[in-house]
Motif scaffolding. Structure first.
Motif, PDB file in Angstrom:
ATOM      1  N   TRP A  36      18.626 -11.691 -25.945  1.00  0.00           N
ATOM      2  CA  TRP A  36      19.581 -11.408 -24.868  1.00  0.00           C
ATOM      3  C   TRP A  36      18.815 -10.896 -23.658  1.00  0.00           C
ATOM      4  CZ3 TRP A  36      24.597 -12.744 -25.054  1.00  0.00           C
ATOM      5  CH2 TRP A  36      25.187 -12.965 -26.302  1.00  0.00           C
ATOM      6  N   PHE A  37      19.027 -11.544 -22.536  1.00  0.00           N
ATOM      7  CA  PHE A  37      18.491 -11.111 -21.260  1.00  0.00           C
ATOM      8  C   PHE A  37      19.652 -10.636 -20.396  1.00  0.00           C
ATOM      9  CE2 PHE A  37      14.035 -12.676 -20.957  1.00  0.00           C
ATOM     10  CZ  PHE A  37      13.958 -13.378 -22.144  1.00  0.00           C
ATOM     11  N   GLU A  44      15.276  -8.781 -11.182  1.00  0.00           N
ATOM     12  CA  GLU A  44      14.796  -9.873 -12.017  1.00  0.00           C
ATOM     13  C   GLU A  44      15.485  -9.852 -13.381  1.00  0.00           C
ATOM     14  OE1 GLU A  44      10.274 -10.392 -10.209  1.00  0.00           O
ATOM     15  OE2 GLU A  44      10.569  -9.821 -12.304  1.00  0.00           O
ATOM     16  N   ARG A  45      15.510 -11.001 -13.988  1.00  0.00           N
ATOM     17  CA  ARG A  45      16.080 -11.099 -15.326  1.00  0.00           C
ATOM     18  C   ARG A  45      15.126 -10.416 -16.310  1.00  0.00           C
ATOM     19  NH1 ARG A  45      18.614 -16.850 -16.969  1.00  0.00           N
ATOM     20  NH2 ARG A  45      19.405 -16.479 -14.864  1.00  0.00           N
ATOM     21  N   GLU A  46      15.700  -9.596 -17.182  1.00  0.00           N
ATOM     22  CA  GLU A  46      14.870  -8.841 -18.121  1.00  0.00           C
ATOM     23  C   GLU A  46      15.359  -9.021 -19.550  1.00  0.00           C
ATOM     24  OE1 GLU A  46      15.093  -4.665 -17.169  1.00  0.00           O
ATOM     25  OE2 GLU A  46      17.282  -4.594 -17.352  1.00  0.00           O
ATOM     26  N   LEU A  47      14.416  -8.961 -20.472  1.00  0.00           N
ATOM     27  CA  LEU A  47      14.741  -9.077 -21.884  1.00  0.00           C
ATOM     28  C   LEU A  47      15.318  -7.754 -22.375  1.00  0.00           C
ATOM     29  CD1 LEU A  47      14.668 -10.716 -24.512  1.00  0.00           C
ATOM     30  CD2 LEU A  47      12.324  -9.861 -24.859  1.00  0.00           C
ATOM     31  N   SER A 107       8.723 -12.753 -21.054  1.00  0.00           N
ATOM     32  CA  SER A 107       8.796 -13.604 -19.868  1.00  0.00           C
ATOM     33  C   SER A 107       9.871 -14.660 -20.007  1.00  0.00           C
ATOM     34  CB  SER A 107       7.445 -14.286 -19.632  1.00  0.00           C
ATOM     35  OG  SER A 107       7.558 -15.238 -18.594  1.00  0.00           O
ATOM     36  N   THR A 108      10.699 -14.795 -18.980  1.00  0.00           N
ATOM     37  CA  THR A 108      11.778 -15.788 -19.038  1.00  0.00           C
ATOM     38  C   THR A 108      11.227 -17.204 -19.153  1.00  0.00           C
ATOM     39  OG1 THR A 108      11.846 -15.858 -16.613  1.00  0.00           O
ATOM     40  CG2 THR A 108      13.382 -14.359 -17.714  1.00  0.00           C
TER      41      THR A 108
END
Length: 124
Positions: A36-37, A44-47, A107-108
């Motif tokens: 899930w991000f 920024e999108r993060e985990l 990393s996405t």
């Protein structure tokens, strides 16, 4: 073709709970790392959380440890994220993601498959 469909987002007050679900199809669910991000406006999108068949302990972002729990039901090909004690800073679009293999990488770009996202809004 791998498909991921999230559900369960919504609006909740601070301290409340939500459970997100991610229905997966088109791949061997149990053999993929799943995560899930989240992405808040301007960030920024993060985990947030992730697990795989090779990990005994799921990964959690420090800020959600003790509040969020990732789980999966391999029989239903479904990934879950139970979110408790929600804070305003948890407000974001939450994305389900999958990657081939067992490694959990933040990393996405390392995650090949993504859902459409579901909005979570936590208000005071």
């Amino acid at each position: 073709q791998v498909q991921l469909v999230e559900s369960g987002g919504g609006s909740v007050q601070v301290g409340g709970s939500l459970r997100l679900s991610c229905a997966a199809s088109g791949h061997t669910f149990s053999s993929h790392a799943m995560g899930w991000f989240r992405q808040a406006p301007g960030k920024e999108r993060e985990l947030v959380a992730a697990d795989s068949w090779a990990t005994s302990t799921p990964y959690y972002l420090d800020s959600v440890k003790g509040r969020f729990t990732i789980s999966r039901d391999n029989a239903k090909n479904t990934l879950y994220l139970q979110m408790n004690s929600l804070k305003a800073e948890d407000t974001a679009v939450y994305y389900c993601a999958a990657r081939t293999g067992s490694r959990i990488l933040p990393s996405t770009s390392m995650w090949a498959y993504w859902g459409q996202g579901t909005q979570v809004t936590v208000s005071t």
